[in-house]
Motif scaffolding. Sequence first.
Motif, PDB file in Angstrom:
ATOM      1  N   SER A 143      58.103   8.510  87.990  1.00 14.14           N
ATOM      2  CA  SER A 143      58.438   7.377  87.131  1.00 14.14           C
ATOM      3  C   SER A 143      58.814   6.159  87.964  1.00 14.14           C
ATOM      4  O   SER A 143      59.297   6.291  89.096  1.00 14.14           O
ATOM      5  CB  SER A 143      59.524   7.751  86.132  1.00 14.14           C
ATOM      6  N   PHE A 144      58.558   4.989  87.380  1.00 11.77           N
ATOM      7  CA  PHE A 144      58.695   3.727  88.105  1.00 11.77           C
ATOM      8  C   PHE A 144      59.350   2.662  87.232  1.00 11.77           C
ATOM      9  O   PHE A 144      59.269   2.731  85.997  1.00 11.77           O
ATOM     10  CB  PHE A 144      57.304   3.243  88.561  1.00 11.77           C
ATOM     11  N   LEU A 156      57.283  -1.267  91.281  1.00  9.64           N
ATOM     12  CA  LEU A 156      55.903  -1.489  90.816  1.00  9.64           C
ATOM     13  C   LEU A 156      54.875  -1.182  91.910  1.00  9.64           C
ATOM     14  O   LEU A 156      53.884  -0.488  91.669  1.00  9.64           O
ATOM     15  CB  LEU A 156      55.751  -2.935  90.319  1.00  9.64           C
ATOM     16  N   LYS A 157      55.132  -1.676  93.103  1.00  9.80           N
ATOM     17  CA  LYS A 157      54.163  -1.480  94.207  1.00  9.80           C
ATOM     18  C   LYS A 157      53.975   0.012  94.491  1.00  9.80           C
ATOM     19  O   LYS A 157      52.859   0.475  94.665  1.00  9.80           O
ATOM     20  CB  LYS A 157      54.669  -2.184  95.488  1.00  9.80           C
ATOM     21  N   GLU A 158      55.081   0.752  94.524  1.00  5.99           N
ATOM     22  CA  GLU A 158      54.993   2.201  94.748  1.00  5.99           C
ATOM     23  C   GLU A 158      54.201   2.872  93.618  1.00  5.99           C
ATOM     24  O   GLU A 158      53.426   3.791  93.853  1.00  5.99           O
ATOM     25  CB  GLU A 158      56.396   2.829  94.822  1.00  5.99           C
ATOM     26  N   ALA A 181      44.350   0.251  85.359  1.00  7.79           N
ATOM     27  CA  ALA A 181      45.598   1.029  85.275  1.00  7.79           C
ATOM     28  C   ALA A 181      46.717   0.320  86.036  1.00  7.79           C
ATOM     29  O   ALA A 181      47.864   0.257  85.575  1.00  7.79           O
ATOM     30  CB  ALA A 181      45.372   2.436  85.820  1.00  7.79           C
ATOM     31  N   LYS A 182      46.384  -0.235  87.203  1.00  2.00           N
ATOM     32  CA  LYS A 182      47.399  -0.943  88.000  1.00  2.00           C
ATOM     33  C   LYS A 182      47.898  -2.177  87.252  1.00  2.00           C
ATOM     34  O   LYS A 182      49.104  -2.461  87.232  1.00  2.00           O
ATOM     35  CB  LYS A 182      46.806  -1.365  89.342  1.00  2.00           C
ATOM     36  N   GLU A 183      46.947  -2.901  86.617  1.00  2.00           N
ATOM     37  CA  GLU A 183      47.345  -4.087  85.846  1.00  2.00           C
ATOM     38  C   GLU A 183      48.216  -3.706  84.659  1.00  2.00           C
ATOM     39  O   GLU A 183      49.215  -4.363  84.360  1.00  2.00           O
ATOM     40  CB  GLU A 183      46.103  -4.814  85.316  1.00  2.00           C
ATOM     41  N   THR A 238      60.710  -0.464  80.294  1.00  2.00           N
ATOM     42  CA  THR A 238      61.350  -0.879  81.547  1.00  2.00           C
ATOM     43  C   THR A 238      61.214   0.249  82.584  1.00  2.00           C
ATOM     44  O   THR A 238      61.256   0.002  83.773  1.00  2.00           O
ATOM     45  CB  THR A 238      62.845  -1.240  81.377  1.00  2.00           C
ATOM     46  N   THR A 239      61.040   1.471  82.098  1.00  2.00           N
ATOM     47  CA  THR A 239      60.642   2.573  82.980  1.00  2.00           C
ATOM     48  C   THR A 239      59.307   3.099  82.460  1.00  2.00           C
ATOM     49  O   THR A 239      59.110   3.206  81.242  1.00  2.00           O
ATOM     50  CB  THR A 239      61.690   3.713  82.957  1.00  2.00           C
TER      51      THR A 239
END
Length: 422
Positions: free
Chosen positions: A126-127, A132-134, A168-170, A185-186
């Motif tokens: 989870s992020f 975000l970068k990870e 997916a990254k966007e 937010t997570t």
Amino acid sequence: MNILILGSGGREHTFAYKIAQSKHCDTLFVAPGNAGTAQIATNVAIGVTDFEALKTLVLKEHIEMVVVGPEDPLVQGIYDFFKADEQLKKVAVIGPSKEGATLEGSKERAKEFMIAHGIPTAAYESFTEATLKEGQAFLETLQPPYVLKADGLAAGKGVLIIQDLEEAKEELAKMLGGKFGEASTTVVIEEFLDGIELSVFVLTDGKNYKILPTAKDYKRIGEGDTGLNTGGMGAISPVPFVDEALMKKIEDRIVKPTIDGLAKENIEYKGFVFIGLIKVGDEPKVIEYNVRMGDPETEVVLPRIQSDLVQLFQAVSEGTLSREILEIDERSATTVMLVSGGYPEAYEKGKVITGIDTVEDSIVFHAGTTTKDGAVVTNGGRVIAVTSFDNDFKEAIKKSYQNIEKLHFDRMYYRTDIGFDL
Ligand code: AMP
Ligand code: GLY
């Protein structure tokens, strides 16, 4: 005793239908209810999260049991609100404590619970905005499709399954940037599980449990499981491909560790656990917990329960569920949802519904309906569920479709292929 059901969907009409049959039920209230519940109970115009107004109602009407339909009041702590109040603490609340409800209220929490108790599920990380970068780097290590889940409640819209890595990254950036408000937010990024879905429902008093009939729902708006996700367009119970061997795995590896996990963590949980599973090969894995019954799964699961539902709920409240016997109708039950044209996007309300009285050999459960000038009219996206029984689920579906021919409202839509993949 006097009983209150919270909610206004097909699920709550089905609860009302079963509870009204119980010898233990005197007066039944539904807040806020729909046109269907109004026929068998007293509707009260109170919102499901207006705890103070619900307290006033419970005290005034000497209500001794509250059955909570949707997740919102549970996640907001209705159980704890009742238990912390001197005047309300003896009222049986069927639903988990706020802490128990985090199993649905937070996907991250649910994953941590599964890992802690050895319950099979998809691998995940989870992020947050700070990582975000990870998160984007983690996506690069996975195979498509990519599964992104908003941590919090997002009205069933918070799960995205994306084929393309860049997209997916966007999306991850958009979600963490507030696409689903607080809920994202997570974000949980999860391994994609390739298999067939089914749901298992468990009634528990926090120590003992009863496994209720299995069900499969059809979530997409379009034929052949295409198009946008909905709350559910139809359901079948039992799930034909669940044999004894699979059920044993589900009980040993998932149900039992889940209930034992709740007990070990000292979490008060007197209600339903709805376990969403994917069968990958022959192995069941959990994709989500819900802390309430499903809708429209309830419309096929509850009608198959022959035991007195209120008696089961009393045992749940008193912690004596192990003494109860769960009797199940062996026949299959199927339901088909009639929805407003345009749903799950914009749709109109207030369309007159005709033909309900002409339905034979099926049960009409109201969802988004209300009464206006003496007529039953549409009042939501999902409007009516038509439930039928037969020894053969295909025959049961036929009965639902035959009866649907008799029902009408302007721009009525339904899927004609419920059960197509079974
Ligand atoms: P959820 O809200 O977690 O039930 O997710 C909504 C839907 O997304 C599920 O009913 C599945 O169809 C799909 N889904 C969720 N997680 C996964 C996964 N890890 N692999 C494949 N499909 C998934
Ligand atoms: N039908 C899916 C749900 O109730 O969440």
